[in-house]
Write a protein that holds these residues in place. Structure first.
Motif, PDB file in Angstrom:
ATOM      1  N   ARG A   6       0.853  -1.183   0.000  1.00 53.66           N
ATOM      2  CA  ARG A   6       0.000   0.000   0.000  1.00 53.66           C
ATOM      3  C   ARG A   6       0.885   1.228   0.000  1.00 53.66           C
ATOM      4  O   ARG A   6       1.922   1.257   0.635  1.00 53.66           O
ATOM      5  N   ASN A   7       0.449   2.264  -0.690  1.00 47.87           N
ATOM      6  CA  ASN A   7       1.155   3.534  -0.666  1.00 47.87           C
ATOM      7  C   ASN A   7       0.718   4.265   0.606  1.00 47.87           C
ATOM      8  O   ASN A   7      -0.384   4.803   0.664  1.00 47.87           O
ATOM      9  N   TRP A   8       1.574   4.291   1.623  1.00 42.34           N
ATOM     10  CA  TRP A   8       1.215   4.878   2.902  1.00 42.34           C
ATOM     11  C   TRP A   8       1.350   6.400   2.899  1.00 42.34           C
ATOM     12  O   TRP A   8       0.792   7.059   3.760  1.00 42.34           O
ATOM     13  N   ARG A   9       2.090   6.942   1.945  1.00 37.25           N
ATOM     14  CA  ARG A   9       2.239   8.395   1.840  1.00 37.25           C
ATOM     15  C   ARG A   9       1.347   8.919   0.729  1.00 37.25           C
ATOM     16  O   ARG A   9       1.268   8.333  -0.342  1.00 37.25           O
ATOM     17  N   PHE A  10       0.719  10.060   0.999  1.00 35.78           N
ATOM     18  CA  PHE A  10      -0.139  10.666  -0.007  1.00 35.78           C
ATOM     19  C   PHE A  10       0.718  11.243  -1.135  1.00 35.78           C
ATOM     20  O   PHE A  10       1.721  11.902  -0.886  1.00 35.78           O
ATOM     21  N   VAL A  11       0.315  10.975  -2.345  1.00 35.52           N
ATOM     22  CA  VAL A  11       0.921  11.593  -3.524  1.00 35.52           C
ATOM     23  C   VAL A  11      -0.226  12.112  -4.386  1.00 35.52           C
ATOM     24  O   VAL A  11      -1.268  11.456  -4.518  1.00 35.52           O
ATOM     25  N   MET A  14      -1.890   9.933  -7.995  1.00 35.59           N
ATOM     26  CA  MET A  14      -2.119   8.583  -7.474  1.00 35.59           C
ATOM     27  C   MET A  14      -2.019   7.495  -8.533  1.00 35.59           C
ATOM     28  O   MET A  14      -1.602   6.385  -8.237  1.00 35.59           O
ATOM     29  N   ASN A  15      -2.408   7.790  -9.761  1.00 39.47           N
ATOM     30  CA  ASN A  15      -2.383   6.737 -10.774  1.00 39.47           C
ATOM     31  C   ASN A  15      -1.056   6.692 -11.530  1.00 39.47           C
ATOM     32  O   ASN A  15      -0.867   5.848 -12.393  1.00 39.47           O
ATOM     33  N   ALA A  19       0.578  13.228 -14.403  1.00 41.24           N
ATOM     34  CA  ALA A  19      -0.221  14.448 -14.307  1.00 41.24           C
ATOM     35  C   ALA A  19      -1.288  14.279 -13.237  1.00 41.24           C
ATOM     36  O   ALA A  19      -1.802  13.183 -13.025  1.00 41.24           O
ATOM     37  N   VAL A  20      -1.601  15.375 -12.565  1.00 43.84           N
ATOM     38  CA  VAL A  20      -2.684  15.362 -11.591  1.00 43.84           C
ATOM     39  C   VAL A  20      -3.955  15.743 -12.333  1.00 43.84           C
ATOM     40  O   VAL A  20      -4.072  16.850 -12.864  1.00 43.84           O
TER      41      VAL A  20
END
Length: 89
Positions: A6-11, A14-15, A19-20
């Motif tokens: 799991r990605n425990w840090r927010f980025v 995400m995908n 690009a956001v």
């Protein structure tokens, strides 16, 4: 066993497409919603591996039904506590 799927840090991205975009917003919501349940499953798997094995908890459990069920009750408790504190002002 190592439980880190799991990605425990927010980025923001995400995908991981570079690009956001609007597609990331739903992933942000899912990341936040499942965080408490995934955290408890992670603690279970790392601190009580025999119990985790009995309940078949693995990295595949992150973001799944068990995590969602746990997260639901944690968020319910959180919002209920916030509402009760607001009513007591």
């Amino acid at each position: 066993m190592e439980y880190v799927a799991r990605n425990w840090r927010f980025v923001a991205d995400m995908n991981g497409d570079g690009a956001v975009t609007i597609s990331d917003v739903w992933l942000w919501v899912k990341w936040l919603y499942f965080y408490p349940g995934d955290g408890i499953l992670h603690l279970l798997a790392t601190n009580l591996p025999s119990v985790a094995k009995f309940f078949e908890v693995s990295t595949d459990s992150y973001g799944g039904y068990i995590s969602g069920f746990i997260s639901f009750f944690i968020w319910l408790l959180f919002f209920s506590t916030c509402a009760a504190m607001e009513n007591n002002k």
